[in-house]
Design an enzyme around this catalytic site. Structure first.
Site, PDB file in Angstrom:
ATOM      1  N   GLU A 211     104.643  71.729  77.996  1.00  0.00           N
ATOM      2  CA  GLU A 211     103.481  70.983  78.502  1.00  0.00           C
ATOM      3  C   GLU A 211     103.879  69.594  78.976  1.00  0.00           C
ATOM      4  O   GLU A 211     103.396  69.094  79.976  1.00  0.00           O
ATOM      5  CB  GLU A 211     102.408  70.926  77.415  1.00  0.00           C
ATOM      6  CG  GLU A 211     101.834  72.303  77.127  1.00  0.00           C
ATOM      7  CD  GLU A 211     100.890  72.299  75.958  1.00  0.00           C
ATOM      8  OE1 GLU A 211     101.335  71.996  74.831  1.00  0.00           O
ATOM      9  OE2 GLU A 211      99.715  72.610  76.140  1.00  0.00           O
TER      10      GLU A 211
ATOM     11  N   GLU B 119     102.142  79.059  71.248  1.00  0.00           N
ATOM     12  CA  GLU B 119     101.087  78.608  70.339  1.00  0.00           C
ATOM     13  C   GLU B 119     100.241  79.748  69.779  1.00  0.00           C
ATOM     14  O   GLU B 119      99.813  79.725  68.644  1.00  0.00           O
ATOM     15  CB  GLU B 119     100.175  77.600  71.028  1.00  0.00           C
ATOM     16  CG  GLU B 119     100.802  76.244  71.273  1.00  0.00           C
ATOM     17  CD  GLU B 119     101.617  76.184  72.557  1.00  0.00           C
ATOM     18  OE1 GLU B 119     101.970  77.244  73.103  1.00  0.00           O
ATOM     19  OE2 GLU B 119     101.938  75.062  72.982  1.00  0.00           O
TER      20      GLU B 119
END
Ligand code: T1G
Length: 693
Positions: free
Chosen positions: A105, A125
């Site tokens: 990210e 995640e």
């Protein structure tokens, strides 16, 4: 320092440095943002490179920080990423080996991304019960497109950098010098304006609603009890249906929701528990291990064959020893049959099958196995037989060979004492089917040498097993606890339940299989033999007679086509049997017990808290080193539901005072003497603490 700052010519380099995987904890984020501010203020700097030291670019946010104030403390990961994206000078992410979660990210917030070929890229995640919470659900679709991004985010699986050309501005050869290449790239684009920002792109996917609806239906079907996969779909959908800032807000809301869920806490508990299990306080991590380049397996039966396959799959040659040629031939044929069925299912190539089978040799003579680095015996579960085998092994094995026993119920110290080298003896308790079940209980004898234990732990990783260290006691960790679980299952039948109700309650709780279906699968005669031994050795322990009465009916389970349930050829479904249920009802009458309706809640509490209470005793006695080890045993060897984190974690979430109160309640009931609350449980409950605290 957890992020270093250097200037090479006109390029500033910020190196994330928070071993082991540059998890982006608060200190790292703070140092990196300071680096960006320094670069912004230095007129000599025209471009900025962010890279990672050691074995990763970054493994993501620092999971160890979650559910603590540091996780969201400023500069948050969002602030770090926004600072990079908002920089007036181009920021280049330079990626090697591993770039995952928040690390990816961060790179998506940079203006450019360059990587070495072979770098592992992922947003994992979802495997922690979360979703990418720092812009991944909004930025990745803008780079890869809706479908590839959704697949990466819902699966959480890594993709090699060269398979993601849209994500990288340059991909260098795997053996290239990343930093000089990235600095050269940064110098080249230093003056390019406007700075390319992922957030400014659009996600184009015609008829996206149909695709998203299809995705919702597919993910709902596979997610089971986990909320995160569907949340991933909804937040990725926002990258198409919402403006960037609104999408980011939506992602944040859903992330903060998920991080509080028990399912996510359970998955994160299991993530760390698996890694903790290989740490032994009195065995330093750098203890030298003995090289394991070859193995010998004694016994070519179901267990011996399965154990042999684990070594063959890891590329370790195996010499299989049996007493009779036909047993040997049968064992080898069974191994080949397993591989051939994997080949048919496309899980194995012919080349791999041949390679594995070429590593397998066999013999009838102990003289042929002496040079093996480890020998694992998997012979009949009787002490006399083990004694004969270990005396032979002691006579033939080279000095330094590890002598391992696969016993599941016998005393490893007694077995070690059959040899003149007890320090080289250890228990390696595989679970059937040994080539499938991940759990490996590593039983540390009182004489077992530290390097032998360290070797067994390293070997369990090589065999792709979850190795959990157990001390020596009857049943080690898993079977000792399952005995109390089975006792309660039997008592519930006497009091008013029937097998299908108990199994359905257990399976609704999340167990892969309830106690009676499990008994039918494993063979009820196995428990019968253990109870017969118990009646002699420990007459003070009571059991329900129902399981014995069932065996006296010849109903050993699936292997006899009938157990607690009936079975039909080719059909694994369990069909309740009237004669068995009549036997159970009659037995209650014989005991003078008025059968009563028992709630599913009571069934689950009595099954699970029986595990928890015995687990507390196992902890107190030091048989298990930590509660999370007990959780790993149950998550990887006994079908305990992953989303509940294991029996000890589940007890923590239920609240130990509540567990204790329930145990006191059941102590007043039928066979109440089975419910002696463990002192550790009482202590922790009184102090408001937890097992895994
Ligand atoms: N945070 C903290 N510690 C971590 C960590 C992490 N992200 N990843 C690994 N560790 C520790 C691990 O506990 C072990 O510790 C050591 O590093 C080596 O790990 C906002 C919220 C990166 C592929 O899910 O998949 O970013 O035992 O044995 O086999 O969207 O670790 O040495 O004390 O596994 O070489 C998302 C999880 C986080 C990646 C390396 N990231 N990690 O594998 O080593 S959430 C992940 C892995 C997030 C943002 C969200 C693997 C690895 P110890 P290891 P490895």
């Amino acid at each position: 320092m957890t992020a270093e700052y250097q200037v090479h010519g006109a390029v500033a380099v910020i190196t994330l440095n928070n071993p082991p995987v540059n998890g982006m904890g608060l200190a790292t984020r703070t140092a990196a943002v300071q680096g960006l501010q320094r670069a912004a203020a230095d007129d000599a700097v025209k471009a900025i490179v962010i890279t990672g030291a050691g074995k990763a670019f970054s493994g993501g946010a620092d999971i160890k920080e979650f559910n603590t104030p540091q996780a969201l403390a400023e500069p948050s990961l969002h602030t770090f990423i926004a600072t990079a994206e908002g920089s007036s000078k181009p920021v280049v992410a330079a990626i090697h080996t591993v770039c995952m979660g928040g690390g990816l990210e961060l790179s998506l917030g940079c203006h450019y991304r360059v990587a070495l070929l072979g770098a592992q890229i992922a947003l994992p995640e979802v495997k922690l019960g979360l979703l990418p919470g720092a812009g991944g659900t909004q930025r990745l679709p803008r780079v890869l497109g809706l479908e590839p991004a959704l697949n990466m985010i819902v699966s959480g699986n890594p993709v090699s950098s060269e398979k993601l050309p849209a994500l990288f501005d340059e991909i260098f050869a795997a053996d290239a010098e990343l930093l000089p290449s990235a600095i050269a790239f940064a110098a080249k684009i230093a003056d390019v304006r406007p700075l390319p920002k992922v957030r400014d792109r659009q996600v184009n996917y015609p008829n996206h609603e149909a695709f998203l609806q299809f995705s919702r239906n597919t993910v709902k079907a596979m997610a089971g009890p986990f909320p995160a996969p569907l949340e991933c779909v909804e937040t990725v959908a926002a990258s198409v249906t919402m403006k960037f800032e609104d999408g980011m807000q939506f992602e944040r809301e859903r992330f903060l929701h998920l991080i509080q869920t028990t399912e996510s806490k359970a998955l994160r508990h299991a993530f760390f528990a698996e890694r903790l299990a290989s740490k032994v306080p009195d065995v330093p991590a750098d203890t030298p291990v003995r090289p394991i380049k070859s193995a010998a397996i004694i016994g070519a039966g179901t267990m011996g064959g399965g154990i042999a396959m684990n070594f063959l799959n890891a590329g370790i040659p195996v010499k299989l020893l049996e007493q009779r040629q036909e047993a040997l031939d049968k064992g080898i044929a069974t191994i080949r049959k397993h591989y051939e069925s994997s080949l048919k299912k496309g899980k194995l190539t012919q080349e791999k099958l041949d390679q594995r089978m070429s590593l397998l040799t066999s013999t009838l003579s102990y003289d042929d196995i002496g040079q093996a680095d480890i020998v694992v015996e998997a012979v009949f579960e009787e002490l006399g037989v083990k004694e004969a085998v270990f005396r032979q092994l002691d006579a033939v094995m080279k000095p330094g060979a590890i002598l391992a026993t696969n016993t599941s119920t016998l005393d490893v110290d007694k077995i070690a004492a059959f040899t003149a080298r007890p320090r080289d003896v250890i228990g390696t308790h595989f679970f059937s089917p040994a080539n499938v079940m991940k759990l490996l209980e590593i039983v540390r004898g009182k004489e077992t040498a530290k390097d032998v234990l360290a070797t067994a732990l390293a070997l369990s990783k090589k065999l792709k097993k979850t190795g959990v260290v157990s001390g020596v006691c009857d049943g080690f960790i898993g079977n000792r606890m399952i005995e109390q679980y089975s006792r309660q299952a039997g008592f519930l039948l006497e009091e008013g339940a029937l097998p299908e109700q108990v199994d359905q309650a257990a399976e609704k709780f999340g167990f892969a299989m309830g106690p009676f279906r499990m008994g039918d699968l494993a063979g009820n005669d196995i428990g019968w033999a253990i109870r017969k031994r118990r009646y002699v050795e420990k007459p003070e322990i009571s059991y329900s007679k129902t399981a014995d009465l069932l065996c006296e009916m010849g109903r050993y389970g699936q292997k006899t086509g009938a157990g607690w349930y009936d079975y039909k050829a080719g059909d694994r479904k369990a069909y309740p049997n009237d004669a068995v249920n009549a036997m159970i009802v009659q037995h209650s009458a014989d005991l003078g017990i008025a059968r009563r309706r028992i709630s599913d809640t009571e069934i689950v509490e009595r099954l699970v808290y029986a595990l928890v209470n015995e687990g507390a005793l196992i902890l107190e006695e030091g048989i298990a080193m930590r509660a999370s080890d007990i959780d790993m045993v149950y998550l990887t060897g006994y079908g305990f539901p992953l989303y509940r984190g294991g029996p000890m974690f589940y007890a923590d979430t239920a609240g130990l005072p509540n567990v204790l109160a329930a145990i006191h309640r059941y102590a007043q009931g039928h066979q109440g003497e089975a419910w002696k609350a463990a002192p550790l449980l009482q202590k922790l409950a009184a102090e408001g603490r937890t097992f895994n605290g």
